[in-house]
Design an enzyme around this catalytic site. Structure first.
Site, short mmCIF file in Angstrom:
data_model
loop_
_atom_site.label_atom_id
_atom_site.label_comp_id
_atom_site.label_asym_id
_atom_site.label_seq_id
_atom_site.Cartn_x
_atom_site.Cartn_y
_atom_site.Cartn_z
N ASP A 164 4.17 -6.87 1.68
CA ASP A 164 3.50 -6.21 0.57
C ASP A 164 2.67 -7.17 -0.27
O ASP A 164 3.04 -8.34 -0.44
CB ASP A 164 4.54 -5.53 -0.32
CG ASP A 164 3.96 -4.42 -1.16
OD1 ASP A 164 3.19 -3.60 -0.62
OD2 ASP A 164 4.27 -4.37 -2.36
N HIS A 165 1.56 -6.67 -0.80
CA HIS A 165 0.69 -7.46 -1.68
C HIS A 165 0.35 -8.83 -1.07
O HIS A 165 0.43 -9.86 -1.76
CB HIS A 165 1.32 -7.63 -3.07
CG HIS A 165 1.17 -6.42 -3.92
ND1 HIS A 165 -0.06 -5.98 -4.40
CD2 HIS A 165 2.09 -5.53 -4.37
CE1 HIS A 165 0.13 -4.88 -5.11
NE2 HIS A 165 1.41 -4.58 -5.11
N ASP A 167 -4.06 -7.10 -0.15
CA ASP A 167 -4.46 -6.72 -1.49
C ASP A 167 -5.65 -7.54 -1.95
O ASP A 167 -5.52 -8.68 -2.40
CB ASP A 167 -3.28 -6.90 -2.45
CG ASP A 167 -3.61 -6.44 -3.87
OD1 ASP A 167 -4.74 -5.98 -4.10
OD2 ASP A 167 -2.71 -6.53 -4.73
N GLU A 213 -5.64 -1.53 -1.25
CA GLU A 213 -5.55 -1.08 -2.64
C GLU A 213 -6.95 -0.98 -3.23
O GLU A 213 -7.79 -1.86 -3.04
CB GLU A 213 -4.70 -2.02 -3.48
CG GLU A 213 -4.57 -1.56 -4.94
CD GLU A 213 -3.60 -2.40 -5.76
OE1 GLU A 213 -3.93 -2.70 -6.92
OE2 GLU A 213 -2.52 -2.76 -5.24
N GLY A 265 6.68 -3.98 -12.61
CA GLY A 265 7.68 -4.50 -13.54
C GLY A 265 8.21 -3.45 -14.49
O GLY A 265 8.09 -2.24 -14.26
N HIS A 317 2.59 2.06 -6.41
CA HIS A 317 3.26 0.81 -6.75
C HIS A 317 3.80 0.92 -8.17
O HIS A 317 3.41 1.78 -8.94
CB HIS A 317 2.27 -0.36 -6.66
CG HIS A 317 1.94 -0.74 -5.26
ND1 HIS A 317 2.37 -1.92 -4.68
CD2 HIS A 317 1.22 -0.10 -4.30
CE1 HIS A 317 1.92 -1.98 -3.45
NE2 HIS A 317 1.22 -0.89 -3.19
N GLY A 318 4.73 0.01 -8.50
CA GLY A 318 5.31 0.05 -9.84
C GLY A 318 6.19 1.26 -10.04
O GLY A 318 6.19 1.89 -11.10
N GLY A 319 6.98 1.61 -9.01
CA GLY A 319 7.81 2.81 -9.09
C GLY A 319 9.01 2.68 -10.02
O GLY A 319 9.44 3.67 -10.61
N THR A 342 12.21 -3.60 -9.00
CA THR A 342 12.89 -3.94 -10.25
C THR A 342 14.23 -3.22 -10.38
O THR A 342 15.24 -3.81 -10.80
CB THR A 342 11.99 -3.62 -11.46
OG1 THR A 342 10.76 -4.35 -11.33
CG2 THR A 342 12.67 -4.00 -12.76
#
Length: 281
Positions: A81-82, A103, A133, A180, A207-209, A232
């Protein structure tokens, strides 16, 4: 069984459910994810991200994740990822990852298209899937924090052009999400998700779920999100498990590991059930 991203995201998009992608920077995290997926008969994605490589090197992650995925009783996609550099993405390919995210979202649109299209050509020749992305998913703290996030949201028409020119298999979108911990409750642009999904026809990625509400997840999946990234939440769960083990009187690492895994499995189970991917295999 080890599969690529299309093997699970295309059925997910067709079936209206989501697949969880969980970063696993050690064997305990990997066990929590894969064992829970097996218990729930759910396809799952697992891997690492370039920003996490200082914690565990890419080759070390491959050494435990790929054999575990191959032995799993459910489909498991091992995803890088990323990926921020061409060289790192190539390393992931050589190590046996079945999917990569390249990315280039902070580059110019033309550069993003050109770089991702090249990556797609290479990866598809090897049976590996690619996530791109468009727009830019910021960070809630530290590097990458965006002063005006709306300026970086994914434009639906540009997304359609990007997909056509690159041939990506999945598209990560910026719709009010961030990496985050959220300092304030996020507000996702659900209408934007719906329109992007209609215009591109691709599985979308959120993303950032970690930190989003159950309603956010359900609505996003209903409108076209097929892959949701979580780190996270399980990272914090592992810490809670260790603290619980210490509080229970455990005096060794071997005594703490079961507590760590148990807490992370609770989160993985919660997400799989929430995304609707249980009992899909």
């Amino acid at each position: 069984m080890l599969v690529n991203m299309n093997d699970m995201l295309l059925p997910a998009k067709e079936g209206g459910y989501g697949i969880g992608f969980f970063n696993a920077v050690n064997v305990e995290m990997a066990r929590a994810v894969i064992e829970t997926a097996e218990e729930l008969h759910a396809p799952v994605m697992v891997g690492t991200a370039e920003v996490l490589l200082p914690v565990t090197r890419l080759e070390r992650v491959a050494e435990y994740l790929i054999p575990m995925a191959k032995k799993a009783s459910v489909p498991v996609c091992v995803h890088y990822d990323h990926g921020l550099t061409f060289e790192r993405c190539m390393e992931a390919l050589k190590l046996g990852f079945t999917s990569v995210m390249y990315d280039c979202s902070t580059a110019s649109y033309e550069e993003n298209v050109g770089k991702v299209a090249e990556m797609v050509k290479i990866c598809h020749a090897m049976g590996v899937t690619v996530e791109g992305e468009l727009g830019h998913v910021g960070d809630n703290a530290g590097a990458g924090k965006l002063e005006n996030p709306d300026d970086y949201f994914t434009d639906p028409d540009t997304a359609a052009d990007f997909v056509e020119k690159t041939g990506v298999d999945a598209l990560a979108v910026a719709v009010g999400n961030a990496h985050g911990d959220y300092a304030f409750p996020p507000k996702l642009d659900f209408e934007r998700i719906r329109v992007i999904s209609e215009k591109t026809g691709l599985p979308l990625v959120l993303h950032g779920g970690s930190g989003l509400s159950d309603h956010d997840f359900r609505e996003a999946v209903k409108l076209g999100v097929s892959k949701v990234n979580i780190f996270t939440d399980i990272d914090k769960a592992g810490k809670r498990g260790i603290e619980a083990g210490i509080a229970a009187g455990e005096k060794s690492m071997t005594g703490l590991i079961p507590h760590e895994i148990a807490e992370m499995k609770k989160v993985v189970k919660e997400k799989i059930l929430l995304f609707g991917s249980a009992d899909r295999v």
